[in-house]
Motif scaffolding. Structure first.
Motif, mmCIF file in Angstrom:
data_model
loop_
_atom_site.group_PDB
_atom_site.id
_atom_site.type_symbol
_atom_site.label_atom_id
_atom_site.label_comp_id
_atom_site.label_asym_id
_atom_site.label_seq_id
_atom_site.Cartn_x
_atom_site.Cartn_y
_atom_site.Cartn_z
ATOM 1 N N ALA A 37 0.818 -1.218 0.000
ATOM 2 C CA ALA A 37 0.000 0.000 0.000
ATOM 3 C C ALA A 37 0.848 1.263 0.000
ATOM 4 N N ASP A 38 1.974 1.253 -0.699
ATOM 5 C CA ASP A 38 2.867 2.399 -0.729
ATOM 6 C C ASP A 38 2.694 3.158 -2.043
ATOM 7 N N ILE A 39 1.797 4.139 -2.018
ATOM 8 C CA ILE A 39 1.518 4.907 -3.232
ATOM 9 C C ILE A 39 2.740 5.691 -3.686
ATOM 10 N N GLU A 40 3.556 6.119 -2.741
ATOM 11 C CA GLU A 40 4.781 6.844 -3.101
ATOM 12 C C GLU A 40 5.730 5.948 -3.903
ATOM 13 N N ALA A 41 5.817 4.675 -3.527
ATOM 14 C CA ALA A 41 6.661 3.744 -4.284
ATOM 15 C C ALA A 41 6.100 3.554 -5.694
ATOM 16 N N ALA A 42 4.789 3.465 -5.806
ATOM 17 C CA ALA A 42 4.166 3.309 -7.124
ATOM 18 C C ALA A 42 4.459 4.522 -8.008
ATOM 19 N N TYR A 43 4.339 5.718 -7.438
ATOM 20 C CA TYR A 43 4.656 6.916 -8.218
ATOM 21 C C TYR A 43 6.156 7.009 -8.496
ATOM 22 N N GLY A 66 -6.678 10.923 -13.667
ATOM 23 C CA GLY A 66 -7.751 9.941 -13.790
ATOM 24 C C GLY A 66 -8.442 9.714 -12.465
ATOM 25 N N LEU A 67 -9.539 9.027 -12.532
ATOM 26 C CA LEU A 67 -10.312 8.678 -11.339
ATOM 27 C C LEU A 67 -10.699 9.920 -10.536
ATOM 28 N N THR A 68 -11.151 10.957 -11.234
ATOM 29 C CA THR A 68 -11.530 12.191 -10.547
ATOM 30 C C THR A 68 -12.934 12.130 -9.959
ATOM 31 N N SER A 69 -13.732 11.194 -10.398
ATOM 32 C CA SER A 69 -15.101 11.053 -9.908
ATOM 33 C C SER A 69 -15.132 10.232 -8.619
ATOM 34 N N PRO A 70 -15.714 10.789 -7.554
ATOM 35 C CA PRO A 70 -15.834 10.000 -6.317
ATOM 36 C C PRO A 70 -16.570 8.674 -6.526
ATOM 37 N N ALA A 71 -17.570 8.657 -7.409
ATOM 38 C CA ALA A 71 -18.309 7.415 -7.662
ATOM 39 C C ALA A 71 -17.401 6.352 -8.280
ATOM 40 N N VAL A 72 -16.566 6.753 -9.227
ATOM 41 C CA VAL A 72 -15.642 5.797 -9.850
ATOM 42 C C VAL A 72 -14.578 5.366 -8.846
ATOM 43 N N GLN A 73 -14.120 6.292 -8.008
ATOM 44 C CA GLN A 73 -13.152 5.928 -6.966
ATOM 45 C C GLN A 73 -13.732 4.850 -6.051
ATOM 46 N N ARG A 74 -14.988 5.036 -5.636
ATOM 47 C CA ARG A 74 -15.631 4.029 -4.772
ATOM 48 C C ARG A 74 -15.733 2.693 -5.494
ATOM 49 N N GLN A 75 -16.117 2.741 -6.758
ATOM 50 C CA GLN A 75 -16.267 1.525 -7.553
ATOM 51 C C GLN A 75 -14.949 0.752 -7.632
ATOM 52 N N LEU A 76 -13.835 1.470 -7.718
ATOM 53 C CA LEU A 76 -12.527 0.828 -7.875
ATOM 54 C C LEU A 76 -11.770 0.670 -6.565
ATOM 55 N N GLY A 77 -12.386 1.113 -5.462
ATOM 56 C CA GLY A 77 -11.764 0.931 -4.156
ATOM 57 C C GLY A 77 -10.566 1.829 -3.898
ATOM 58 N N VAL A 78 -10.572 3.030 -4.465
ATOM 59 C CA VAL A 78 -9.497 3.994 -4.222
ATOM 60 C C VAL A 78 -10.096 5.249 -3.607
ATOM 61 N N ASP A 79 -9.235 6.084 -3.033
ATOM 62 C CA ASP A 79 -9.759 7.271 -2.361
ATOM 63 C C ASP A 79 -9.163 8.573 -2.876
#
Length: 152
Positions: A37-43, A66-79
């Motif tokens: 869960a290290d987003i910094e490593a991914a970037y 990408g993933l600017t829509s809160p609804a799409v974020q919820r759908q994909l499990g990101v915040d």
């Protein structure tokens, strides 16, 4: 974990993704190579990819959010939204075909492209900064592709 292991993990993940792009054979997800869960490593993997692309002569021409829509974020499990780089060789002129084999697992999304007339501030641009910098907006089709096997 030693101080050099995260950098080694970033380098290894970048190499796996570059090999998939080079060979046209999708790879297993690289998240298992990075700290959990290290987003910094991914970037960091992405920054390394961009640096290597520029070193190889690719021209950076834009950014993607990408993933600017809160609804799409919820759908994909990101915040939060995700961010990426756009190189000149990624663009396909209107009406031109895409070479067979160029993409691994393409999907098409309708997008709005903002063409900037001036650069944004380097740190923490505001919506007002974006509006002032925008020369015009136009419709675009994004071909989303992935080097990850069984990507959905």
């Amino acid at each position: 974990m030693s101080a050099h292991e995260p950098a080694d993990a970033v380098t290894k993940a970048a190499a796996v993704l570059e090999e998939a792009a080079r060979t046209g054979v999708p790879c297993a997800p690289v998240r298992s190579l990075l700290p959990e869960a290290d987003i910094e490593a991914a970037y960091a993997v992405q920054r390394l990819h961009v640096e290597r692309g520029i070193t190889a002569g690719r021209r950076l021409v834009g950014r993607k959010i990408g993933l600017t829509s809160p609804a799409v974020q919820r759908q994909l499990g990101v915040d939060q939204p995700d961010f990426g780089a756009l190189f000149a060789d990624m663009a396909v002129p209107e009406g031109q075909p895409i070479a067979p084999g160029r993409l691994l697992q393409p999907k098409v999304e309708a997008e709005v492209a903002l063409v900037l007339g001036t650069d944004l501030p380097q740190h923490d641009p505001t919506v007002a900064d974006l509006l002032r910098a925008t020369a015009f907006a136009l419709p675009a089709l994004e071909i989303v592709d992935s080097r990850i096997a069984d990507w959905d």
